[in-house]
Design a protein around this motif. Structure first.
Motif, PDB file in Angstrom:
ATOM      1  N   LYS A  22       0.849  -1.192   0.000  1.00 59.52           N
ATOM      2  CA  LYS A  22       0.000   0.000   0.000  1.00 59.52           C
ATOM      3  C   LYS A  22       0.884   1.241   0.000  1.00 59.52           C
ATOM      4  O   LYS A  22       1.883   1.307   0.717  1.00 59.52           O
ATOM      5  CB  LYS A  22      -0.910   0.006   1.227  1.00 59.52           C
ATOM      6  CG  LYS A  22      -1.870   1.181   1.272  1.00 59.52           C
ATOM      7  CD  LYS A  22      -2.771   1.112   2.494  1.00 59.52           C
ATOM      8  CE  LYS A  22      -3.721   2.297   2.539  1.00 59.52           C
ATOM      9  NZ  LYS A  22      -4.624   2.254   3.725  1.00 59.52           N
ATOM     10  N   LYS A  23       0.507   2.257  -0.767  1.00 61.44           N
ATOM     11  CA  LYS A  23       1.312   3.473  -0.899  1.00 61.44           C
ATOM     12  C   LYS A  23       0.689   4.651  -0.153  1.00 61.44           C
ATOM     13  O   LYS A  23      -0.528   4.704   0.045  1.00 61.44           O
ATOM     14  CB  LYS A  23       1.474   3.837  -2.380  1.00 61.44           C
ATOM     15  CG  LYS A  23       1.957   2.693  -3.252  1.00 61.44           C
ATOM     16  CD  LYS A  23       3.291   2.119  -2.779  1.00 61.44           C
ATOM     17  CE  LYS A  23       3.690   0.912  -3.596  1.00 61.44           C
ATOM     18  NZ  LYS A  23       4.960   0.319  -3.155  1.00 61.44           N
ATOM     19  N   ASP A  24       1.551   5.602   0.208  1.00 55.57           N
ATOM     20  CA  ASP A  24       1.044   6.817   0.844  1.00 55.57           C
ATOM     21  C   ASP A  24       0.755   7.869  -0.227  1.00 55.57           C
ATOM     22  O   ASP A  24       1.125   7.715  -1.394  1.00 55.57           O
ATOM     23  CB  ASP A  24       2.010   7.349   1.900  1.00 55.57           C
ATOM     24  CG  ASP A  24       3.411   7.596   1.347  1.00 55.57           C
ATOM     25  OD1 ASP A  24       3.538   7.892   0.136  1.00 55.57           O
ATOM     26  OD2 ASP A  24       4.377   7.522   2.123  1.00 55.57           O
ATOM     27  N   ARG A  28       1.766   8.645  -4.738  1.00 49.78           N
ATOM     28  CA  ARG A  28       0.816   8.415  -5.831  1.00 49.78           C
ATOM     29  C   ARG A  28       1.260   9.117  -7.101  1.00 49.78           C
ATOM     30  O   ARG A  28       1.853  10.182  -7.046  1.00 49.78           O
ATOM     31  CB  ARG A  28      -0.580   8.900  -5.419  1.00 49.78           C
ATOM     32  CG  ARG A  28      -1.154   8.205  -4.209  1.00 49.78           C
ATOM     33  CD  ARG A  28      -1.369   6.723  -4.435  1.00 49.78           C
ATOM     34  NE  ARG A  28      -1.999   6.098  -3.252  1.00 49.78           N
ATOM     35  CZ  ARG A  28      -2.160   4.787  -3.116  1.00 49.78           C
ATOM     36  NH1 ARG A  28      -1.718   3.957  -4.062  1.00 49.78           N
ATOM     37  NH2 ARG A  28      -2.732   4.288  -2.039  1.00 49.78           N
ATOM     38  N   THR A  31       1.139   2.478  -7.084  1.00 48.31           N
ATOM     39  CA  THR A  31       0.101   1.621  -6.514  1.00 48.31           C
ATOM     40  C   THR A  31       0.603   0.187  -6.448  1.00 48.31           C
ATOM     41  O   THR A  31       1.155  -0.322  -7.424  1.00 48.31           O
ATOM     42  CB  THR A  31      -1.171   1.660  -7.390  1.00 48.31           C
ATOM     43  OG1 THR A  31      -1.566   3.014  -7.610  1.00 48.31           O
ATOM     44  CG2 THR A  31      -2.317   0.901  -6.727  1.00 48.31           C
ATOM     45  N   GLU A  35      -3.213  -3.606  -3.305  1.00 52.11           N
ATOM     46  CA  GLU A  35      -4.273  -2.637  -3.037  1.00 52.11           C
ATOM     47  C   GLU A  35      -5.507  -2.898  -3.898  1.00 52.11           C
ATOM     48  O   GLU A  35      -6.584  -2.364  -3.616  1.00 52.11           O
ATOM     49  CB  GLU A  35      -3.763  -1.220  -3.307  1.00 52.11           C
ATOM     50  CG  GLU A  35      -2.614  -0.784  -2.417  1.00 52.11           C
ATOM     51  CD  GLU A  35      -2.228   0.660  -2.667  1.00 52.11           C
ATOM     52  OE1 GLU A  35      -2.915   1.544  -2.115  1.00 52.11           O
ATOM     53  OE2 GLU A  35      -1.255   0.890  -3.415  1.00 52.11           O
ATOM     54  N   CYS A  36      -5.338  -3.683  -4.948  1.00 49.45           N
ATOM     55  CA  CYS A  36      -6.421  -3.917  -5.904  1.00 49.45           C
ATOM     56  C   CYS A  36      -6.997  -5.325  -5.802  1.00 49.45           C
ATOM     57  O   CYS A  36      -7.852  -5.704  -6.620  1.00 49.45           O
ATOM     58  CB  CYS A  36      -5.896  -3.715  -7.336  1.00 49.45           C
ATOM     59  SG  CYS A  36      -5.056  -2.147  -7.616  1.00 49.45           S
ATOM     60  N   ASP A  38      -8.633  -6.960  -3.190  1.00 49.20           N
ATOM     61  CA  ASP A  38      -9.778  -7.313  -2.338  1.00 49.20           C
ATOM     62  C   ASP A  38     -11.031  -7.632  -3.141  1.00 49.20           C
ATOM     63  O   ASP A  38     -11.892  -8.403  -2.694  1.00 49.20           O
ATOM     64  CB  ASP A  38     -10.063  -6.227  -1.302  1.00 49.20           C
ATOM     65  CG  ASP A  38     -10.294  -4.863  -1.913  1.00 49.20           C
ATOM     66  OD1 ASP A  38     -10.010  -4.686  -3.118  1.00 49.20           O
ATOM     67  OD2 ASP A  38     -10.756  -3.967  -1.184  1.00 49.20           O
ATOM     68  N   ASN A  49      -3.046  -6.669   3.889  1.00 48.36           N
ATOM     69  CA  ASN A  49      -1.859  -6.490   3.052  1.00 48.36           C
ATOM     70  C   ASN A  49      -0.673  -6.068   3.920  1.00 48.36           C
ATOM     71  O   ASN A  49      -0.581  -4.922   4.338  1.00 48.36           O
ATOM     72  CB  ASN A  49      -2.130  -5.448   1.963  1.00 48.36           C
ATOM     73  CG  ASN A  49      -0.990  -5.342   0.959  1.00 48.36           C
ATOM     74  OD1 ASN A  49       0.026  -6.024   1.065  1.00 48.36           O
ATOM     75  ND2 ASN A  49      -1.156  -4.468  -0.018  1.00 48.36           N
TER      76      ASN A  49
END
Length: 229
Positions: A22-24, A28, A31, A35-36, A38, A49
């Motif tokens: 996961k990115k902060d 951005r 990615t 994160e994609c 779920d 994650n």
């Protein structure tokens, strides 16, 4: 322990490096494919994650990342393990050798997870975008082969994400494949006014594509956590 209608709610854990993490906001549009993911989970499952930038199998064992997951793990959970991008780094904190320490670390994690009566899957690292004379060139060396060998020895389900993403990038071609990665010119993103030339980390298009490929590849094993079409 998570509870669903008074019953155990199983979790799918992702353990990996920056390609899945996961990115902060300041990073951005970078990615992680995790994160994609779920959207591909079966009803009743939740995604946790635990992938982190810069991690290798050596580092997640030495700094406690793996043991935090192990502590939280319940019988019936599942863990996806994807490392390889940072194993060849020369720093002592992360470096492993493919046929010795890398395999040893994978074995330790898989055996430990199974002792908790949870399922484990090995995912080989995604390909970097490295074209030479129009052809995609491998950058992972023996780490992919070593993971496959360890998976076979332990009878751990193996998902060859290296081959899947190599096919994706090769079909897109040298120039078009930049759209999957943090490789773009100036003025496109506020966080990167001068542009960037990064062929390892993913943009949303790449993360979505890798998550879909991962789900399709995992479907071969018909895991209970996966929403099968």
């Amino acid at each position: 322990m998570d509870v669903l209608l008074g019953e155990f709610m199983p979790k799918l854990y992702i353990m990996g490096d920056s390609t899945a993490a996961k990115k902060d906001d300041k990073s951005r549009p970078e990615t992680g494919w995790g994160e994609c993911f779920d959207k591909y989970l079966s009803s009743g499952w939740t995604l946790d994650n635990r992938a982190v930038n810069g991690r290798s199998t050596r580092l997640v064992l030495s700094n406690g990342d793996f043991f935090h997951v192990l502590e939280d793990l319940n019988a019936g959970d599942a863990v996806l393990i994807q490392y390889g991008h940072n194993e060849s780094k020369e720093d002592e904190e992360r470096h492993t050798e493919p046929w010795t320490s890398f395999r040893d670390n994978l074995k330790f994690m898989a055996v430990s997870i199974r002792k908790k009566n949870a399922d484990v899957y090995f995912l080989t690292p995604i390909a970097r975008r490295h074209f030479v004379s129009g052809s995609l060139v491998d950058t992972h060396g023996d780490y992919v082969k070593a993971m496959k060998a360890e998976a076979e020895e332990l009878s751990v389900p193996l998902v060859d994400m290296t081959s899947a993403t190599e096919k994706l990038l090769s079909e897109a071609g040298d120039e078009k494949s930049k759209e999957f990665f943090m490789n773009f010119g100036p003025g496109l993103y506020e966080n990167y006014p001068d542009g960037l030339s990064d062929d390892t980390h993913l943009r949303p298009k790449g993360a979505e594509a890798v998550a879909l490929l991962t789900a399709k590849a995992l479907s071969e094993y018909k895991p209970s956590f996966l929403l099968l079409s």
